[in-house]
Design an enzyme around this catalytic site. Structure first.
Site, mmCIF file in Angstrom:
data_model
loop_
_atom_site.group_PDB
_atom_site.id
_atom_site.type_symbol
_atom_site.label_atom_id
_atom_site.label_comp_id
_atom_site.label_asym_id
_atom_site.label_seq_id
_atom_site.Cartn_x
_atom_site.Cartn_y
_atom_site.Cartn_z
ATOM 1 N N ARG A 202 -1.509 7.272 -5.601
ATOM 2 C CA ARG A 202 -0.266 6.527 -5.776
ATOM 3 C C ARG A 202 0.911 7.490 -5.759
ATOM 4 N NH1 ARG A 202 -1.645 6.308 -11.730
ATOM 5 N NH2 ARG A 202 0.174 7.100 -12.858
ATOM 6 N N ASN A 203 0.628 8.780 -5.550
ATOM 7 C CA ASN A 203 1.636 9.826 -5.422
ATOM 8 C C ASN A 203 1.428 10.555 -4.100
ATOM 9 O OD1 ASN A 203 3.201 9.861 -7.931
ATOM 10 N ND2 ASN A 203 1.282 10.399 -8.939
#
Length: 422
Positions: A202-203
């Site tokens: 998610r990064n």
């Protein structure tokens, strides 16, 4: 399904998405049905039901399954099949009271004004929201974004099988990235991959992510960089920017025949260990044999220990999943070793000191995290060269330089190394 791992609890994917004339006929019928509005999380769950990501579920859970999943990871309706997080749909009491058992309803995404599905309501029930939060998130603190998500649900849960009619904006907005499980499986088979390690993201990929992916490639046929393209919390980096950063990294530093990247349509729940198990379930449905589980997987703040998401795989029955975790220790750049390393390999224990200009002042271990990277860049501070490849930093610099409103990024123990290794 070839030599790939079978879907969860089934020999075949269970896809609930209608196509062609069946979709057209069901869409026409839906115009005369009562509308039940969906939250963003429910919409993402519904799409996963449609494309087979939540095989073998056939709709939103009833009360017995809700309780079984919360308390013992088991679904009574599926002969006690393992499942880690409730997949439920809620409705306001007045609306729920107007719906009869056996009635069909239209499920509507109000954010995009899109008809998403029809559902035959087989059950209506209320839940103890705090109990769900305590079981799933290990806290009832409203500051936890997942807890707030559950506590903000409407009063009544509706259960029943669904017929999915839309994948919302994901196929168009994330064209070339968004992928159904069947498409992933076909791609793996065409590449001749039998063992596939999923890397949850998610990064943007920093040095530790890349290091974990390289390790996974050494023991599996390939790595599947699988990033979330649903909703995140404020301050997280949007999917299109992550894609550019990941592309910049894998195009130069990975063998292209050993890596693939795709996106899936869920919102983050930030459920830490339980969410790691959900990630494992649907990655198995995508055809992955392994899931990379590193530090603070799917965590937020200091609600979970840095390795709780690894421990939970030891707590569930051995036959709960065909997919297996690849548990990785805390990784970092070591100035003494002159390379990426982990706590299992590196003997140098001192923490590296970096000044406000990004210059190295001494010490060995430079701990890397997505939270710290976002904080440095959002505040316009230099990022040490060892943190990530220059091509990645260039993409992120361009994003932050154009950002008009910046969200304060708070560091937590799992990001700084201040939390104890549990």
């Amino acid at each position: 399904m070839g030599k790939l791992v079978n879907p969860h609890g089934s020999k075949e994917l269970k896809c609930l998405l209608l196509e062609g004339k069946a979709r057209e006929d069901e869409s026409k019928k839906a115009k005369g049905l009562k509308k039940v509005p969906l939250t963003s999380r429910e919409t993402g769950d519904l799409i996963m039901l449609g494309i087979g990501g939540f095989t073998p579920l056939d709709g939103f859970m009833g009360q017995a399954d809700w309780k079984g999943v919360c308390d013992s990871y088991k679904m009574p309706s599926k002969n006690g099949l393992f499942w880690p997080i409730p997949i439920t749909l809620s409705a306001a009491k007045a609306l729920a009271d107007s719906i009869k058992i056996g009635e069909e309803v239209a499920l509507w995404d109000t954010e995009t004004n899109t008809l998403m599905a029809t559902m035959k309501v087989t059950e209506k029930y209320t839940i103890d929201k705090k109990h769900e939060c305590q079981q799933v998130f290990r806290t009832t603190d409203m500051a936890h974004p997942g807890v707030k998500m559950v506590m903000d649900q409407a009063e009544v849960n509706l259960a029943g099988p669904v017929k999915v009619l839309s994948e919302s904006y994901f196929p168009e907005q994330f064209k070339g990235l968004y992928q159904r499980p069947a498409e992933a499986r076909k791609m793996f088979e065409e590449r001749g991959w039998n063992t596939v390690a999923a890397l949850q993201l998610r990064n943007p990929m920093h040095g530790s992510h890349a290091y974990l992916a390289w390790i996974a490639i050494e023991v599996c046929d390939g790595v599947y960089i699988h990033q979330l393209v649903g909703k995140l919390k404020p301050g997280d980096i949007p999917a299109d920017v992550r894609v550019k950063a990941i592309d910049a990294l894998i195009n130069k530093y990975f063998r292209k025949e050993r890596v693939a990247m795709a996106g899936y349509p869920l919102d983050m729940r930030y459920a830490g260990p339980r969410e790691a198990l959900l990630h494992a379930v649907f990655r198995q449905n995508y055809g992955c044999s392994h899931l990379i589980v590193g530090r603070d997987h799917a965590g937020v703040g200091d609600y979970y220990g840095p390795f709780d998401a690894q421990k939970i795989f030891l707590e569930i029955p051995q036959d709960a999943l065909l997919l297996k975790p690849l548990c990785m220790d805390w990784t970092f750049y070591c100035y003494e070793c002159g390379t990426m390393a982990s706590m299992k390999t590196c003997p140098h224990e001192s923490k590296a000191v970096i000044d406000d200009n990004g210059n190295y002042k001494g010490g060995a271990r430079l701990l890397l995290s997505g939270t710290l990277l976002r904080k440095l860049m959002s505040e316009g501070k230099p990022v040490p060269a060892e943190f990530s490849k220059p091509e990645v930093i260039a993409v992120l610099n361009d994003y932050y330089n154009k950002l008009e409103e910046k969200v304060e990024i708070k560091l937590h123990g799992a990001a700084t190394g201040e939390s104890k290794k549990k």
